[in-house]
Structure formats: C-alpha cells, structure tokens
Motif scaffolding. Structure first.
Motif, short mmCIF file in Angstrom:
data_model
loop_
_atom_site.label_atom_id
_atom_site.label_comp_id
_atom_site.label_asym_id
_atom_site.label_seq_id
_atom_site.Cartn_x
_atom_site.Cartn_y
_atom_site.Cartn_z
N ARG A 19 0.83 -1.20 0.00
CA ARG A 19 0.00 0.00 0.00
C ARG A 19 0.87 1.25 0.00
N GLN A 20 1.92 1.26 0.82
CA GLN A 20 2.83 2.41 0.86
C GLN A 20 3.54 2.61 -0.48
N HIS A 21 3.99 1.52 -1.07
CA HIS A 21 4.67 1.57 -2.36
C HIS A 21 3.71 2.10 -3.44
N GLY A 22 2.50 1.58 -3.46
CA GLY A 22 1.50 2.03 -4.43
C GLY A 22 1.13 3.49 -4.26
N THR A 23 1.01 3.91 -3.01
CA THR A 23 0.68 5.31 -2.74
C THR A 23 1.79 6.23 -3.23
N LEU A 24 3.03 5.85 -2.97
CA LEU A 24 4.16 6.67 -3.39
C LEU A 24 4.22 6.78 -4.91
N HIS A 25 4.13 5.66 -5.60
CA HIS A 25 4.22 5.70 -7.06
C HIS A 25 2.98 6.33 -7.69
N PRO A 61 11.80 21.59 -21.03
CA PRO A 61 11.35 21.36 -19.65
C PRO A 61 12.32 20.46 -18.90
N ASP A 62 12.30 20.59 -17.59
CA ASP A 62 13.11 19.73 -16.72
C ASP A 62 12.19 19.31 -15.59
N PHE A 63 11.51 18.19 -15.80
CA PHE A 63 10.54 17.71 -14.82
C PHE A 63 11.27 16.89 -13.77
N LYS A 64 11.15 17.29 -12.50
CA LYS A 64 11.83 16.59 -11.42
C LYS A 64 10.83 16.21 -10.34
N ILE A 65 10.98 14.99 -9.85
CA ILE A 65 10.19 14.55 -8.71
C ILE A 65 11.17 14.33 -7.57
N SER A 66 10.94 15.01 -6.47
CA SER A 66 11.84 14.87 -5.34
C SER A 66 11.02 14.70 -4.07
N ILE A 92 1.42 13.96 -14.09
CA ILE A 92 0.29 14.28 -14.98
C ILE A 92 -0.30 15.64 -14.65
N GLY A 93 -0.37 15.97 -13.37
CA GLY A 93 -0.85 17.28 -12.96
C GLY A 93 0.03 18.40 -13.50
N ALA A 108 1.30 8.74 -6.33
CA ALA A 108 1.48 10.19 -6.12
C ALA A 108 2.46 10.76 -7.14
N LYS A 109 3.51 10.01 -7.45
CA LYS A 109 4.47 10.48 -8.45
C LYS A 109 3.82 10.62 -9.81
N ILE A 110 3.05 9.61 -10.20
CA ILE A 110 2.37 9.66 -11.50
C ILE A 110 1.34 10.79 -11.52
#
Length: 168
Positions: free
Chosen positions: A39-45, A155-160, A53-54, A47-49
């Motif tokens: 569940r934690q792994h799915g929530t994290l990924h 663009p330089d899209f970063k997820i941190s 997309i947002g 949220a990243k997706i």
C-alpha cells in the motif's frame, strides 16, 4: 505402554509441530506486512504519476491560454492595421507568407496541445488495475515532448522528496 508411546511421539513430533506453527505465524505476519508495504509503495508511485500528470496538465492549460491570448493579440493587430492599410492603399491588406506560416504553426501547436489535454482528461485516475495505464502514460509523455518541441521549450521535470516541479 501406549501412554508412554504417545508421550515419546509428542516429543519426537514437537519439532514438526513447532516448524508448522512457526511457518503459519510467519506467513500471516508476512502477509500483513506485505499488504502494508504494498500500500505504501503504491501510494508513493501513484502520487508520483499524479504529480507528473498534474504538471503536464498545468503546463498545457497555461500554454492554451498563452496561445489564445497571442492569437487574440494578432487578430486585434490585424483588425487595427486593416483599416489603415485600406485607407492608405485603397485595397484590402495582403496576407504575408510569414503570417500564413505563423497561423499554420499555431494551429499545429493548438492541435497537439488539445490532443495532450484530451489524453490527460481520459487518463484513468481511479482505476489502478487498468491494463494500458503505462501505455497511456507513455502516450502522454510523448505528446508533452512533442508540444515542448513545437513550443521550443526545454522542460526539466523533477520529482523529489520536497515535491515536483517543472522548470525551464
């Protein structure tokens, strides 16, 4: 003698019994922890997706407004220039090749932009079991890259850990 035989069997078979009970307890605990970790792994990924997309959606909406504003300004300039040209030259203004190119490029930008927005709106946010989730996400990424190329934007899209961002 039968009672003592059962007692020895219980002692000899204790190893098998404890092994089976330990396995069962470990399996149940592992299942519970696996569900929590999954569940934690799915929530994290997820949220990243969702963040990615947002960001694409915000980018697309901002550029749609910019392109509409730019088009409105060009139309306004043309409307102001038209009477002056007619008065000065006594005829309708001639459309230059540059303005045709600009219109064609603008319509191509708008077409790709609207296509990106359409893909984003059709993306199945509520269905994590959707078969083609990654294929649709790749299509969105491709359209975004195509749009950036047409707009001449790097663009330089970063997820941190702090969040995501799109910088130019």
């Amino acid at each position: 003698m039968a009672g003592s035989q059962d007692m020895f069997d219980a002692i000899v078979m204790a190893d098998d019994r404890f092994h089976g009970e330990g396995y069962q307890e470990g399996y149940e605990e592992g299942s519970t922890l696996g569900i929590i970790e999954g569940r934690q792994h799915g929530t994290l990924h997820g949220a990243k997706i969702g963040s990615e997309i947002g960001c694409y959606q915000g980018f697309a909406f901002a550029w749609r407004c910019l392109l509409h504003t730019c088009a409105a300004e060009k139309d306004r300039e043309a409307a102001i220039a038209a009477p002056m040209n007619r008065f000065a030259l006594g005829r309708l203004p001639r459309v230059t090749e540059g303005s045709r190119d600009w219109q064609g490029l603008r319509s191509k930008k708008m077409k790709v932009l609207e296509s990106l927005i359409g893909l984003i709106e059709k993306f199945p946010y509520d269905d994590p079991t959707y078969d083609k989730l990654h294929e649709d996400l790749d299509r969105i990424r491709g359209k975004f890259k195509q749009l950036c190329s047409l707009l001449n934007v790097q663009p330089d899209f970063k997820i941190s850990v702090e969040g995501s961002g799109l910088s130019f």
